[in-house]
Motif scaffolding. Structure first.
Motif, mmCIF file in Angstrom:
data_model
loop_
_atom_site.group_PDB
_atom_site.id
_atom_site.type_symbol
_atom_site.label_atom_id
_atom_site.label_comp_id
_atom_site.label_asym_id
_atom_site.label_seq_id
_atom_site.Cartn_x
_atom_site.Cartn_y
_atom_site.Cartn_z
ATOM 1 N N MET A 64 0.829 -1.215 0.000
ATOM 2 C CA MET A 64 0.000 0.000 0.000
ATOM 3 C C MET A 64 0.860 1.260 0.000
ATOM 4 N N TYR A 76 -6.976 2.825 4.852
ATOM 5 C CA TYR A 76 -7.121 1.693 3.924
ATOM 6 C C TYR A 76 -6.552 0.424 4.560
ATOM 7 N N ARG A 79 -8.943 -0.818 7.291
ATOM 8 C CA ARG A 79 -10.151 -1.409 6.715
ATOM 9 C C ARG A 79 -9.823 -2.781 6.094
ATOM 10 N N TRP A 80 -8.706 -2.792 5.383
ATOM 11 C CA TRP A 80 -8.283 -4.018 4.692
ATOM 12 C C TRP A 80 -8.019 -5.138 5.691
ATOM 13 N N TYR A 101 -12.005 -3.059 -1.873
ATOM 14 C CA TYR A 101 -11.303 -2.624 -0.655
ATOM 15 C C TYR A 101 -10.037 -1.832 -0.980
ATOM 16 N N TRP A 102 -9.649 -1.879 -2.247
ATOM 17 C CA TRP A 102 -8.483 -1.100 -2.668
ATOM 18 C C TRP A 102 -8.936 0.247 -3.274
ATOM 19 N N LEU A 105 -7.145 3.902 -3.632
ATOM 20 C CA LEU A 105 -5.696 3.927 -3.383
ATOM 21 C C LEU A 105 -4.894 4.098 -4.675
#
Ligand code: SF4
Length: 376
Positions: A64, A76, A79-80, A101-102, A105
């Motif tokens: 990330m 992020y 959450r991930w 979920y990405w 980003l």
């Protein structure tokens, strides 16, 4: 000290990186990691991935953090790791879920590679993440830097990292005048980074360099008075911080103008298209877009062209491209008749609200956000 003499021009000018390294006394060479490690232990930021020794979570954070700022990554990452707490849970997920979920980003290839690597580890390696940089590099999406970061931080392997930040720091500390555009300079910088690693806690040393680059040794206006290695840093002593790293070629940006279209039907639904799996934006949703306004108008035809109005203009940077995206909007009373070419496209009509839960690349997410705001 030899390095002092070098400064004042009293010593022969070093000709190679090895000479530069050797121009630092043995004591100075030891002091650099010592000072950095001490500074890091007191000043490191409390980041969520620094509170774990789980290799899977360290790997997620490193992927990330590629080309993305820490402040952006934190929510992020949280959450991930709540949604995919283990490698097995990621390997089991569908790609649309991973992309969701990405979403936001950017550089979605990272998410696709991450997913692919998780499946591969789960199937071929019985769920065990490789422990060495060499083995990690065989996985999709893991390059030399990321492999070094994971192996040193999660498994304590004495292996270096070298990215833009570390290059800047090392060229400044050691006064490296060779161009960092040359592969031979980079090879030597890798060696230099490796030579600084202590036997114990090489991961901390790598993180200390990353931390220094992120919090003090900025490309412009580095905060040298607070730097733990300021008394050893060649660039600082010469007051030539901005001179390093030396580059032989200027980075060239390519400006591109593109056009996108928001088609809205009589029920307020908008047309979005799913990108093919092997395209750059594979698996993501986007509004129809063209490489030029001219191309768009040619495809949509005169009738629809008359109905389009400029909705907004977005500016977006992607690798070496600086993109200006003109976004047009057109209302169509009947779905099919007015825009026949939609039939050839792979997409669907969705409510504006629904766009909020789908994975879009950053500029198209901004289009969706502006439609949502307009609806409210
Ligand atoms: S003294 Fe300044 S230029 Fe040198 S490493 Fe520290 S912050 Fe960077």
């Amino acid at each position: 000290m030899f390095s002092e003499l070098l400064f004042r021009g009293l010593a022969p000018r070093p000709t190679s990186l090895y000479d530069i390294f050797m121009s630092f006394t043995r004591c100075d060479r030891h002091l650099i990691p010592q000072k950095l490690l001490r500074w890091y232990s007191f000043h490191k930021r409390d980041l969520p991935w620094r509170r774990t020794d789980d290799p899977y979570k360290i790997w997620i954070s490193e992927i990330m953090l590629q080309q993305t700022q820490v402040a952006t990554v934190i929510p992020y990452y949280q959450r991930w790791t709540r949604h995919f707490p283990t490698l097995a849970s990621l390997a089991r997920a569908r790609s649309s879920e991973v992309l969701r979920y990405w979403a936001g980003l950017g550089y979605y290839r990272r998410a696709r590679m991450l997913h692919r690597a998780a499946i591969l580890i789960q199937k071929a390696l019985k769920g065990k993440i490789p422990r060495t940089a060499e083995a990690l590099r065989t996985l999709p999406g893991i390059g030399r830097y990321t492999a070094g970061a994971i192996a040193s931080i999660a498994f304590g392997e004495k292996t270096p990292v070298l990215d833009g930040n570390v290059i800047r720091i090392l060229t400044r500390i050691f006064g490296v005048k060779q161009s960092v555009d040359r592969p031979s300079t980079l090879d030597k910088l890798w060696e230099l980074a490796a030579s600084l690693l202590p036997e114990n806690a090489p991961g901390d040393m790598n993180q200390a360099l990353m931390e220094l680059g992120a919090t003090l040794c900025f490309p412009g206006n580095p905060k040298c008075p607070q730097c733990p290695v300021r008394t050893l840093c060649v660039a600082h002593k010469k007051k030539k911080e901005s001179f390093f790293p030396v580059r032989s070629k200027k980075e060239r940006y390519e400006k591109i103008k593109m056009a996108a279209l928001v088609l809205q039907d009589d029920k307020g639904k908008v047309w979005i298209e799913k990108q093919r799996e092997h395209d750059r934006w594979g698996g993501l949703w986007m509004f129809p877009f063209w490489e030029s306004k001219k191309g768009m108008f040619k495809e949509i035809g005169k009738d629809l062209r008359r109905r389009t109005t400029l909705l907004l203009t977005l500016r977006h940077a992607y690798t070496r491209y600086r993109i200006t995206l003109e976004v047009y909007k057109a209302q169509i009373p009947e779905r099919d008749g007015r825009f026949r070419s939609l039939k050839r496209r792979h997409g669907r009509w969705v409510s504006v609200r629904k766009t909020g839960s789908l994975a879009f690349p950053a500029p198209h997410r901004r289009i969706a956000a502006s439609l949502l705001a307009e609806n409210l």
